[in-house]
Design a protein around this motif. Sequence first.
Motif, PDB file in Angstrom:
ATOM      1  N   ASP A  93      39.924  49.315  37.176  1.00 14.37           N
ATOM      2  CA  ASP A  93      40.594  50.266  38.078  1.00 14.37           C
ATOM      3  C   ASP A  93      41.477  49.504  39.068  1.00 14.37           C
ATOM      4  O   ASP A  93      41.275  48.319  39.293  1.00 14.37           O
ATOM      5  CB  ASP A  93      39.551  51.062  38.873  1.00 14.37           C
ATOM      6  N   TYR A 124      42.492  47.973  42.475  1.00 17.87           N
ATOM      7  CA  TYR A 124      41.473  47.359  43.335  1.00 17.87           C
ATOM      8  C   TYR A 124      41.349  47.949  44.734  1.00 17.87           C
ATOM      9  O   TYR A 124      40.380  47.649  45.431  1.00 17.87           O
ATOM     10  CB  TYR A 124      41.663  45.835  43.390  1.00 17.87           C
ATOM     11  N   GLN A 181      47.163  46.161  37.264  1.00 18.27           N
ATOM     12  CA  GLN A 181      46.578  45.232  38.246  1.00 18.27           C
ATOM     13  C   GLN A 181      47.491  44.030  38.474  1.00 18.27           C
ATOM     14  O   GLN A 181      47.697  43.607  39.607  1.00 18.27           O
ATOM     15  CB  GLN A 181      45.190  44.768  37.784  1.00 18.27           C
ATOM     16  N   SER A 223      36.752  44.938  37.655  1.00 23.03           N
ATOM     17  CA  SER A 223      37.001  46.345  37.370  1.00 23.03           C
ATOM     18  C   SER A 223      38.312  46.486  36.629  1.00 23.03           C
ATOM     19  O   SER A 223      39.208  45.642  36.764  1.00 23.03           O
ATOM     20  CB  SER A 223      37.055  47.129  38.679  1.00 23.03           C
TER      21      SER A 223
END
Length: 469
Positions: free
Chosen positions: A103, A105, A135, A101
């Motif tokens: 986004d 996590y 991230q 992803s």
Amino acid sequence: MSGIHDLKLRGGRVFQHGAGLQDLDIVVAGGVISGLVAPGTPVRAAEEVDITGKVVLPGGIDPHVHLGKDIRVPRDPDDASLETASAVAGGITTMLVYLMSADPYEGVFAASDATMAGNSHTDYGFHFVLGTDEQVSQIPAYVSELGVPSFKFFMNFRGDEGKYLGLPGNDDAYMYGLLGKAAEAGAVVNPHPENIELVWKLRDQPRDDSIPPLEAWYRSRPPVVEAEAVQRVAYFASVTGASVYAVHTSSKAALDAMRMQRNAYPNLFTETCTQYLTLTTDSDCGTYGKVNPPVRHREDVEELWEGLRSGAVDTVGSDHNARHRTAKEKDIWSASAGFPGTGLVLPTTVGEGLRRGIELERLVDATSTRAAQLFGLFPRKGTIRVGSDADLAVVDLNATTTVRAETQYSAAEYSPWEGMEIPLRIVHTIVRGHFAYRDGVLSTTPTGTYLSRTHGGAAALAEIRKEFA
Ligand SMILES: [Zn+2]
């Protein structure tokens, strides 16, 4: 042995590290191994199962799995239930699942864990695929708060290459930063090593339709594409102090590159996958066998087996995904890459490995112990000893299994190995004392649970040395 135990497995030959197969009865209480006793030792257990003539191995750990219909994350209950059923039917008791992803996590993790809980037949942990700066900055929190100390990134995702998975492009500077951050956090980095610039050049060549499909795919991503990238990330690892675990090593060239780098810097680890030990561009599976990196030639297969024998190859995974048949039944250029295979990791590696005269100890390492050690699960997983989880694969070395898509549970509905005969049969698969798969029958109650981990790679190995010092 006092008190009443839950389960006793009687009459089997049990794998013990350093001692090979031993005649022992296994006693289980509360999901862990409570005793390893001489055959016939009186033990009171609620259930006793005779496994005379069978061999007991540590449950398989598949370190490389993708779940979900778009292979990014498990979303529906069957994403978890069918594919983990496929795993336990093949002696796998733990899988490590890649979540993908762009986004943060925290939310992705919670949703994925909620899908797995109550639906997974195996225990499971996650690796996070990293693609954004945000991230990378969260790596310490992902380790300490979510229990994920292993991170993948795609070296081949330059420009728009990762768009189909919703991931932004990256470059070597991104990789360099990520490696440093992971090293500080005691985590391991699992790069997908391919040099996409070479691929771009090669795939612009005119196509020759007389070349068989898997060979054509191979030529669009030849070994140099993989070997150069392995070499580069290994060098960056040595500079940043990172642990690097090269996933799905497919070629002699990539294995040679890794061996060369490992001479100079130890924190480098190598995974191969079942397909690179069994399939070649000559295999009879058509576009079902399309995968990245591509399946290679006979000399690569032989070299990877030699790597398993010597220990140059640490682990065998599957790179399992449940891409549906309809996404594969196309020409080689438009078919999706990847296929199901988690259920074949243990039977193929152990069955075929023994046939090739490779020591059982090495095969158990590659299918269980080494992954447990490198991914922060040892000695809870990866070994048969008192106090460890009762994760067991009970196998018959005198029987065979024929691969059939219709009995592999996966939603994919095909297997590139259809019809292949494996010189081994999985009899029972036991996950923390529960029969997840018993005499060919799948349990109706998935009991898999999330495995929070604290360290990966060299940091995880250092933790083990501390514990056993
Ligand atoms: Zn993968």
